[in-house]
Design a protein around this motif. Sequence first.
Motif, PDB file in Angstrom:
ATOM      1  N   TYR A 221     -28.836  55.030 -14.995  1.00  0.00           N
ATOM      2  CA  TYR A 221     -26.851  55.091 -14.392  1.00  0.00           C
ATOM      3  C   TYR A 221     -26.580  53.980 -15.285  1.00  0.00           C
ATOM      4  O   TYR A 221     -25.146  54.429 -15.828  1.00  0.00           O
ATOM      5  CB  TYR A 221     -26.560  55.540 -13.155  1.00  0.00           C
ATOM      6  N   ASP A 222     -27.045  53.129 -15.104  1.00  0.00           N
ATOM      7  CA  ASP A 222     -26.327  51.600 -15.834  1.00  0.00           C
ATOM      8  C   ASP A 222     -26.850  50.885 -17.610  1.00  0.00           C
ATOM      9  O   ASP A 222     -26.660  50.487 -17.621  1.00  0.00           O
ATOM     10  CB  ASP A 222     -26.361  50.811 -14.860  1.00  0.00           C
ATOM     11  N   THR A 223     -27.729  52.151 -17.674  1.00  0.00           N
ATOM     12  CA  THR A 223     -28.337  51.825 -18.875  1.00  0.00           C
ATOM     13  C   THR A 223     -27.915  53.017 -20.102  1.00  0.00           C
ATOM     14  O   THR A 223     -27.745  53.923 -19.606  1.00  0.00           O
ATOM     15  CB  THR A 223     -29.867  51.285 -19.100  1.00  0.00           C
ATOM     16  N   ASP A 224     -27.252  52.248 -21.586  1.00  0.00           N
ATOM     17  CA  ASP A 224     -27.954  53.519 -22.425  1.00  0.00           C
ATOM     18  C   ASP A 224     -28.724  53.369 -23.228  1.00  0.00           C
ATOM     19  O   ASP A 224     -29.251  52.908 -23.731  1.00  0.00           O
ATOM     20  CB  ASP A 224     -26.887  52.511 -22.915  1.00  0.00           C
ATOM     21  N   GLY A 225     -29.069  55.193 -23.191  1.00  0.00           N
ATOM     22  CA  GLY A 225     -30.968  54.574 -23.197  1.00  0.00           C
ATOM     23  C   GLY A 225     -30.764  55.050 -25.214  1.00  0.00           C
ATOM     24  O   GLY A 225     -31.719  54.501 -25.502  1.00  0.00           O
ATOM     25  N   TYR A 226     -29.514  54.771 -25.722  1.00  0.00           N
ATOM     26  CA  TYR A 226     -29.820  55.584 -27.198  1.00  0.00           C
ATOM     27  C   TYR A 226     -30.128  54.183 -27.434  1.00  0.00           C
ATOM     28  O   TYR A 226     -30.814  53.469 -28.260  1.00  0.00           O
ATOM     29  CB  TYR A 226     -28.458  55.843 -27.659  1.00  0.00           C
ATOM     30  N   ASP A 227     -29.414  53.538 -26.998  1.00  0.00           N
ATOM     31  CA  ASP A 227     -29.469  51.611 -27.484  1.00  0.00           C
ATOM     32  C   ASP A 227     -30.779  50.951 -27.382  1.00  0.00           C
ATOM     33  O   ASP A 227     -31.008  50.302 -27.900  1.00  0.00           O
ATOM     34  CB  ASP A 227     -28.100  50.795 -26.574  1.00  0.00           C
ATOM     35  N   LYS A 228     -31.445  50.954 -25.769  1.00  0.00           N
ATOM     36  CA  LYS A 228     -32.619  50.704 -25.454  1.00  0.00           C
ATOM     37  C   LYS A 228     -33.949  51.128 -26.485  1.00  0.00           C
ATOM     38  O   LYS A 228     -34.182  50.466 -26.979  1.00  0.00           O
ATOM     39  CB  LYS A 228     -32.639  51.334 -24.169  1.00  0.00           C
ATOM     40  N   GLU A 229     -33.624  52.197 -26.682  1.00  0.00           N
ATOM     41  CA  GLU A 229     -34.696  53.132 -27.954  1.00  0.00           C
ATOM     42  C   GLU A 229     -34.397  52.298 -29.058  1.00  0.00           C
ATOM     43  O   GLU A 229     -35.493  51.861 -30.200  1.00  0.00           O
ATOM     44  CB  GLU A 229     -34.009  54.430 -28.287  1.00  0.00           C
ATOM     45  N   ILE A 230     -33.145  51.741 -29.387  1.00  0.00           N
ATOM     46  CA  ILE A 230     -32.682  50.910 -30.423  1.00  0.00           C
ATOM     47  C   ILE A 230     -33.017  49.564 -30.702  1.00  0.00           C
ATOM     48  O   ILE A 230     -34.660  49.729 -31.647  1.00  0.00           O
ATOM     49  CB  ILE A 230     -31.312  50.709 -31.552  1.00  0.00           C
ATOM     50  N   ARG A 231     -33.069  49.402 -29.745  1.00  0.00           N
ATOM     51  CA  ARG A 231     -33.875  48.144 -29.475  1.00  0.00           C
ATOM     52  C   ARG A 231     -35.540  47.654 -29.319  1.00  0.00           C
ATOM     53  O   ARG A 231     -35.770  46.587 -29.644  1.00  0.00           O
ATOM     54  CB  ARG A 231     -33.022  47.048 -28.343  1.00  0.00           C
ATOM     55  N   ALA A 232     -35.985  49.321 -28.682  1.00  0.00           N
ATOM     56  CA  ALA A 232     -37.328  48.826 -28.447  1.00  0.00           C
ATOM     57  C   ALA A 232     -37.469  49.401 -30.091  1.00  0.00           C
ATOM     58  O   ALA A 232     -38.498  48.955 -30.007  1.00  0.00           O
ATOM     59  CB  ALA A 232     -37.416  50.358 -26.907  1.00  0.00           C
ATOM     60  N   PHE A 233     -37.183  49.596 -30.569  1.00  0.00           N
ATOM     61  CA  PHE A 233     -38.069  50.302 -31.584  1.00  0.00           C
ATOM     62  C   PHE A 233     -38.291  49.334 -32.555  1.00  0.00           C
ATOM     63  O   PHE A 233     -38.709  49.043 -33.489  1.00  0.00           O
ATOM     64  CB  PHE A 233     -36.574  51.543 -32.741  1.00  0.00           C
ATOM     65  N   GLY A 234     -36.880  48.065 -32.963  1.00  0.00           N
ATOM     66  CA  GLY A 234     -37.078  47.412 -33.453  1.00  0.00           C
ATOM     67  C   GLY A 234     -38.037  46.350 -32.971  1.00  0.00           C
ATOM     68  O   GLY A 234     -38.669  45.851 -33.350  1.00  0.00           O
ATOM     69  N   GLU A 235     -38.663  46.464 -31.903  1.00  0.00           N
ATOM     70  CA  GLU A 235     -39.472  45.614 -30.920  1.00  0.00           C
ATOM     71  C   GLU A 235     -41.045  45.549 -31.705  1.00  0.00           C
ATOM     72  O   GLU A 235     -41.638  44.713 -31.783  1.00  0.00           O
ATOM     73  CB  GLU A 235     -38.777  44.938 -29.791  1.00  0.00           C
ATOM     74  N   CYS A 236     -41.077  46.487 -32.147  1.00  0.00           N
ATOM     75  CA  CYS A 236     -42.353  47.317 -32.566  1.00  0.00           C
ATOM     76  C   CYS A 236     -42.472  46.753 -34.308  1.00  0.00           C
ATOM     77  O   CYS A 236     -43.747  46.589 -34.272  1.00  0.00           O
ATOM     78  CB  CYS A 236     -41.698  48.609 -32.484  1.00  0.00           C
ATOM     79  N   PHE A 237     -41.445  46.223 -34.391  1.00  0.00           N
ATOM     80  CA  PHE A 237     -41.480  45.894 -35.840  1.00  0.00           C
ATOM     81  C   PHE A 237     -42.023  44.483 -35.871  1.00  0.00           C
ATOM     82  O   PHE A 237     -42.830  44.110 -36.895  1.00  0.00           O
ATOM     83  CB  PHE A 237     -40.954  45.329 -36.542  1.00  0.00           C
ATOM     84  N   GLY A 238     -42.409  43.669 -34.478  1.00  0.00           N
ATOM     85  CA  GLY A 238     -42.459  43.001 -34.602  1.00  0.00           C
ATOM     86  C   GLY A 238     -43.772  41.889 -34.011  1.00  0.00           C
ATOM     87  O   GLY A 238     -45.066  41.154 -33.625  1.00  0.00           O
ATOM     88  N   THR A 239     -44.851  43.505 -33.532  1.00  0.00           N
ATOM     89  CA  THR A 239     -45.951  43.628 -33.512  1.00  0.00           C
ATOM     90  C   THR A 239     -47.259  43.305 -33.907  1.00  0.00           C
ATOM     91  O   THR A 239     -47.023  44.466 -35.319  1.00  0.00           O
ATOM     92  CB  THR A 239     -46.226  44.664 -32.138  1.00  0.00           C
ATOM     93  N   ASP A 240     -48.575  43.147 -34.124  1.00  0.00           N
ATOM     94  CA  ASP A 240     -49.969  43.103 -34.429  1.00  0.00           C
ATOM     95  C   ASP A 240     -49.986  44.970 -34.296  1.00  0.00           C
ATOM     96  O   ASP A 240     -50.511  45.336 -35.230  1.00  0.00           O
ATOM     97  CB  ASP A 240     -50.763  42.344 -33.506  1.00  0.00           C
TER      98      ASP A 240
END
Length: 260
Positions: A221-240
């Motif tokens: 209820y207190d989290t923007d799922g779309y924003d979380k997805e965008i951030r998580a998607f970006g984090e993936c680019f920094g992984t091996d």
Amino acid sequence: MDFQNIYIEEEGSVAVITIDRPKKLNALNKQTIKELHTAFKELDKDQDIRAIIVTGSGEKAFVAGADIAEFASFSVKEGRQLAAKGQELLFDFVENLTTPVIAAVNGFALGGGLELAMACHFRVASFNAKMGLPEVSLGLIPGYGGTQRLPQLVGRGRAMEMIMTATMISADKALEFGLVNYVVPLEELLPLCRKLADKITNNSPSAIKQAIKAVNAGYSYDTDGYDKEIRAFGECFGTDDFKEGTTAFLEKRKAQFKGS
């Protein structure tokens, strides 16, 4: 890890946790909840384990509910503490675990048992499975997340009916409702769960972790799922794993993910 009420088997990158209280139809008591918490926590830390299956011993029950004798004389304060601690240690903990958890529902999954199954990332049931939240027949309501997770899975109206009538539903009905992903004969239950777990282990552990976080955010209820997805998607680019996955695709070979 030494346990009284559960045991763990590991095969390759998959671990199977079996709740083993057959005389109590694998009912959840405080000790079992603590043991499950420890098992999930340790397996989540193990980089060699990439998927977890949880099931119950025997053919009669996944988990037939909570151990009623343990809380029959509780006060209001003790009841609140029971629910809060249980959700913290097990149900919320499993839902937010970054290692995928599959519930192999064999037989009865009632009350806390169904709530445990619903906290897992998805569910597979045997044909003999029966599922329900019978708490109102005891003068209670589901206290381990059942009033929240069941509507998310089957819809508000069906959840209200199941909770208010305290009715058990069959595995086929659970499949129709979207409560489980598959229904199979009992002898095929664990093999199918292992097959699904093996498919999971072929993919990037780091990406799966981010996917779990993003999907769960959509139900907070207190989290923007779309924003979380965008951030998580970006984090993936920094992984091996991202480097390995894209390189393997371009080189037309199977990726060898390490989870980093």
